[in-house]
Enzyme design. Structure first.
Site, PDB file in Angstrom:
ATOM      1  CE  LYS A  58      37.504  47.759  38.980  1.00 20.29           C
ATOM      2  NZ  LYS A  58      36.525  46.991  39.766  1.00 20.29           N
ATOM      3  CB  THR A 105      34.140  53.132  33.054  1.00 19.90           C
ATOM      4  OG1 THR A 105      35.461  52.574  32.953  1.00 19.90           O
ATOM      5  CG2 THR A 105      34.177  54.601  32.675  1.00 19.90           C
ATOM      6  CB  CYS A 106      35.469  48.808  35.346  1.00 13.65           C
ATOM      7  SG  CYS A 106      35.559  47.016  35.405  1.00 13.65           S
ATOM      8  CE  LYS A 107      30.854  53.362  38.647  1.00 15.26           C
ATOM      9  NZ  LYS A 107      31.632  54.557  39.057  1.00 15.26           N
TER      10      LYS A 107
END
Length: 338
Positions: free
Chosen positions: A243, A250-252
């Site tokens: 992250k 794109t990956c919350k």
């Protein structure tokens, strides 16, 4: 335990009986028995259900199924035939048998339309797809469903409020030749199935499918296709390494949050108490579903194992039937309240 729900349970089309027998000869110790059981819908299957306390079964077309067909027109035509066939076959047994839609995944819009037909007109409870769709002129391409072009499909799944089962299939084409041909005994449950599905589901996580469709519910089998074992390591690398390098775009959420909100696992074909205990720790009883993987596995092994597990009564009922009954919005079925 009475009233168990099983939801990774396969059938085949009778008109493919010879092909089914040939296919079974490559992996089944008794291919004649396997072929007979997978072609049966209501006779031997329901006898096994009664004998081993399974109240309701959701049926799905056997792997690799439509996902092994790279001609899009032929694939869609067969999917429609399969769906119409199983809808008619289970019609006399509404409190014992249901179905998951078979879909050609060549075109997102077409897949969405067939799913809508199956749910709204045929009464199906969701869909099961056998991993990536073969495509291309020679069948060497693989279609994944984790890109934005598939949003029209996932929007339909969430609008219909039904689960989607991401099931494995055998490796094919160049992937088979490069990775598996010289290691053929690892194809299937020993390794390739988990490798394929775990890549696909983690691709959906990291490419933002669940962030764009936060209500989407995906099921994976075989006690999580190895992912629960790696949960800490995946979380560590996503949160502490990936992250900060850009994955956060794109990956919350965390991988644990996606499993708590969007992803379910089943016990299909994996009847190990130590592994179940690990999954209870890493995933939790609220996201685990009982299943058998019949006829690739048998009722006796699955049901006697699960019935003997030393789970508390609440968790056993959750995993055995209550989670699935709620997820699939099932009405009355045998021994629901037992």
């Amino acid at each position: 335990m009475l009233g168990k729900i099983a939801l990774e349970e396969a059938f085949a089309l009778p008109r493919f009986a010879e092909r089914t027998r040939w296919w079974a000869g490559m992996f089944a110790v008794n291919p004649d028995k396997h072929a007979a059981e997978i072609n049966d819908i209501t006779e031997q299957r329901i006898k096994y259900m009664d004998e081993y306390g399974v109240g309701f079964t959701l049926l799905s077309y056997t792997a690799p199924g439509i996902q092994d067909m790279w001609d899009s027109k032929e694939a869609h035509a067969l999917a429609v035939e399969v769906n119409d066939y199983i809808a008619e076959a289970i019609k006399p047994h509404p409190t014992r048998l249901g179905a998951l839609a078979t879909l050609s995944m060549h075109d997102p819009k077409q897949a969405a339309e067939e799913l809508r037909r199956c749910v709204t007109q045929l009464g199906f409870k969701g869909a099961l797809v056998n991993d990536t769709q073969r495509a291309g002129a020679d069948g060497d391409d693989m279609v994944f469903y984790d890109g934005p072009e598939w949003d029209v499909f996932w929007s339909t799944v969430t609008e219909l409020d039904v689960p989607f089962y991401l099931h494995p299939r055998n490796p094919t084409g160049t992937i088979h030749e490069k990775l598996w041909a010289k290691r053929s005994w690892l194809i299937g449950p020993p390794l390739s199935f988990a490798q394929g599905v775990s890549l696909h589901i983690l691709g959906m996580v990291t490419n933002g499918v669940f962030d764009r469709h936060p209500k989407l519910q995906i099921i994976i089998g075989h006690l999580g296709e190895h992912i629960p074992f790696d949960m800490w390591r995946i979380n560590h690398w996503f949160e502490d390494v990936k992250k900060p390098l850009g994955l956060s775009k794109t990956c919350k959420k965390t991988i644990r949050e996606y499993f708590a909100q969007n992803i379910w696992i089943t016990t299909s074909g994996h009847f190990s108490t130590p592994t179940l205990d690990l999954c209870l720790t890493e995933v939790g009883a609220d996201r685990i579903l009982f299943s058998i993987d019949y006829p690739f596995e048998n009722f006796h092994d699955a049901c006697t194992w699960f019935d003997a597990t030393e789970l508390n009564d609440t968790d056993k009922k959750k995993i055995g039937k209550n989670n699935a009954a709620n997820l699939f919005k099932l009405g009355d079925f045998k021994d629901r309240d037992a």
